[in-house]
Design an enzyme around this catalytic site. Structure first.
Site, mmCIF file in Angstrom:
data_model
loop_
_atom_site.group_PDB
_atom_site.id
_atom_site.type_symbol
_atom_site.label_atom_id
_atom_site.label_comp_id
_atom_site.label_asym_id
_atom_site.label_seq_id
_atom_site.Cartn_x
_atom_site.Cartn_y
_atom_site.Cartn_z
ATOM 1 N N CYS A 124 48.476 42.027 74.179
ATOM 2 C CA CYS A 124 48.720 40.766 74.901
ATOM 3 C C CYS A 124 49.888 40.912 75.881
ATOM 4 O O CYS A 124 49.729 41.581 76.900
ATOM 5 C CB CYS A 124 48.909 39.639 73.886
ATOM 6 S SG CYS A 124 48.559 38.035 74.600
ATOM 7 N N HIS A 166 45.228 40.113 69.663
ATOM 8 C CA HIS A 166 46.244 40.474 68.652
ATOM 9 C C HIS A 166 45.594 40.934 67.350
ATOM 10 O O HIS A 166 45.454 40.119 66.423
ATOM 11 C CB HIS A 166 47.072 39.226 68.303
ATOM 12 C CG HIS A 166 47.951 38.730 69.381
ATOM 13 N ND1 HIS A 166 49.258 39.099 69.503
ATOM 14 C CD2 HIS A 166 47.713 37.862 70.392
ATOM 15 C CE1 HIS A 166 49.796 38.482 70.530
ATOM 16 N NE2 HIS A 166 48.888 37.730 71.093
ATOM 17 N N ARG A 173 47.036 32.568 74.525
ATOM 18 C CA ARG A 173 47.525 32.556 75.924
ATOM 19 C C ARG A 173 47.404 33.955 76.530
ATOM 20 O O ARG A 173 48.352 34.504 77.092
ATOM 21 C CB ARG A 173 48.966 32.053 75.990
ATOM 22 C CG ARG A 173 49.063 30.552 75.718
ATOM 23 C CD ARG A 173 50.485 30.028 75.671
ATOM 24 N NE ARG A 173 51.231 30.311 76.897
ATOM 25 C CZ ARG A 173 51.048 29.690 78.056
ATOM 26 N NH1 ARG A 173 50.136 28.759 78.177
ATOM 27 N NH2 ARG A 173 51.771 29.981 79.092
ATOM 28 N N GLY A 191 53.937 38.361 72.912
ATOM 29 C CA GLY A 191 55.122 37.526 73.061
ATOM 30 C C GLY A 191 55.075 36.918 74.442
ATOM 31 O O GLY A 191 54.077 36.319 74.822
ATOM 32 N N GLU A 192 56.115 37.120 75.199
ATOM 33 C CA GLU A 192 56.185 36.576 76.550
ATOM 34 C C GLU A 192 56.658 37.702 77.467
ATOM 35 O O GLU A 192 57.801 38.155 77.364
ATOM 36 C CB GLU A 192 57.145 35.379 76.540
ATOM 37 C CG GLU A 192 57.306 34.707 77.871
ATOM 38 C CD GLU A 192 55.993 34.404 78.558
ATOM 39 O OE1 GLU A 192 55.136 33.736 77.970
ATOM 40 O OE2 GLU A 192 55.816 34.867 79.704
ATOM 41 N N SER A 193 55.736 38.144 78.338
ATOM 42 C CA SER A 193 56.029 39.336 79.144
ATOM 43 C C SER A 193 57.223 39.125 80.081
ATOM 44 O O SER A 193 57.976 40.061 80.354
ATOM 45 C CB SER A 193 54.789 39.736 79.950
ATOM 46 O OG SER A 193 54.369 38.676 80.787
ATOM 47 N N GLU A 200 46.937 42.512 65.089
ATOM 48 C CA GLU A 200 47.958 42.501 64.037
ATOM 49 C C GLU A 200 48.014 41.193 63.256
ATOM 50 O O GLU A 200 48.649 41.136 62.207
ATOM 51 C CB GLU A 200 49.339 42.833 64.632
ATOM 52 C CG GLU A 200 50.011 41.740 65.458
ATOM 53 C CD GLU A 200 49.487 41.633 66.896
ATOM 54 O OE1 GLU A 200 48.482 42.295 67.225
ATOM 55 O OE2 GLU A 200 50.078 40.862 67.674
ATOM 56 N N ARG A 247 47.800 36.973 83.975
ATOM 57 C CA ARG A 247 48.455 36.294 82.848
ATOM 58 C C ARG A 247 47.790 34.945 82.578
ATOM 59 O O ARG A 247 47.309 34.304 83.501
ATOM 60 C CB ARG A 247 49.932 36.052 83.154
ATOM 61 C CG ARG A 247 50.754 37.314 83.251
ATOM 62 C CD ARG A 247 52.212 36.988 83.548
ATOM 63 N NE ARG A 247 52.790 36.145 82.532
ATOM 64 C CZ ARG A 247 53.529 35.067 82.793
ATOM 65 N NH1 ARG A 247 53.773 34.695 84.019
ATOM 66 N NH2 ARG A 247 54.025 34.352 81.797
HETATM 67 N N1 GLN Z 1 51.169 34.529 78.058
HETATM 68 C C1 GLN Z 1 52.037 35.583 77.603
HETATM 69 C C2 GLN Z 1 52.635 36.377 78.759
HETATM 70 O O1 GLN Z 1 52.366 36.133 79.879
HETATM 71 C C3 GLN Z 1 51.325 36.529 76.657
HETATM 72 C C4 GLN Z 1 50.933 35.808 75.395
HETATM 73 C C5 GLN Z 1 50.906 36.679 74.174
HETATM 74 O O2 GLN Z 1 51.459 37.777 74.136
HETATM 75 N N2 GLN Z 1 50.318 36.161 73.108
HETATM 76 O O3 GLN Z 1 53.397 37.269 78.511
#
Ligand code: GLN
Length: 192
Positions: A80, A175, A139, A48-50, A177, A109
């Site tokens: 991720c 990922h 990403r 997701g997005e950390s 999953e 990241r």
């Molecule tokens: N770029 C995202 C982050 O910095 C991580 C991307 C992902 O979980 N697919 O959290």
């Protein structure tokens, strides 16, 4: 009895992890509250997005309970953004970004440039029996440095580390999953 396993469900692709775990016969539940965390024997932190996951974990009062469970040895698998959350040190983080920590590694990241923001490749993972792992990077972060307590589990052809473990903690830049790969989840479940 089958132990309950949780997927941190603040943000990100937690539904995909819940489906993989259910398909493997695990009793998998979303975790958004401390009382839900208290009921699980292990946890997956999704992609997701950390930065957002960090903010929400703090807003939901989950940061300290999560850190306590990690310190107590709960098995945790991060993919991720989840790997970023488990890392002790982060490069290219937002100024106020915190992680939960636990893995003695430094991650960067969004480590792959624009062109390679997302790609798929096959990886040799000696820990897992069978054919190479088909891995999707979205990403994705890279593990830039590994401290003595952690161990690399997989590298890209150029030697960059994309999977690590330390005790009961497991982290992958990619990922599994979303590519039908279940062996990391099976390994995680074997730690419970
Ligand atoms: N770029 C995202 C982050 O910095 C991580 C991307 C992902 O979980 N697919 O959290």
């Amino acid at each position: 009895m089958n132990p309950k396993v949780g997927v941190l469900a603040l943000q990100g692709d937690f539904r995909e992890h819940l489906s993989v775990l259910a398909a493997l016969g695990a009793d998998a539940v979303p975790v958004r509250r401390e009382r839900e965390l208290d009921q699980v024997a292990g946890l997956i932190i999704p992609g997701g997005e950390s930065t957002v996951m960090d903010k929400l974990a703090r807003a939901f009062g989950l940061r300290e309970p999560l850190r306590a469970r990690i310190a107590a040895g709960m098995p945790v698998y991060g993919t991720c953004a989840g790997l970023i959350m488990l890392s002790d040190r982060v490069l290219d983080a937002l100024p106020d970004q915190q992680t939960l920590g636990g893995l003695d590694v430094t991650v960067r990241r969004n480590a792959f440039g624009n062109q390679l923001d997302s790609f798929e490749t096959d990886l040799e993972v000696p820990l897992l029996a069978g054919p190479p792992v088909h891995a999707a990077f979205i990403r994705a972060p890279i593990v830039e440095a590994i401290g003595p307590a952690a161990e690399a589990l997989a590298t890209l052809d150029d030697g960059r580390v994309v999977a690590v473990r330390q005790g009961n903690l497991l982290g992958t830049s990619f990922h599994p999953e979303i590519t039908g790969e279940t062996r990391f989840h099976e390994h995680f479940l074997s730690l419970l």
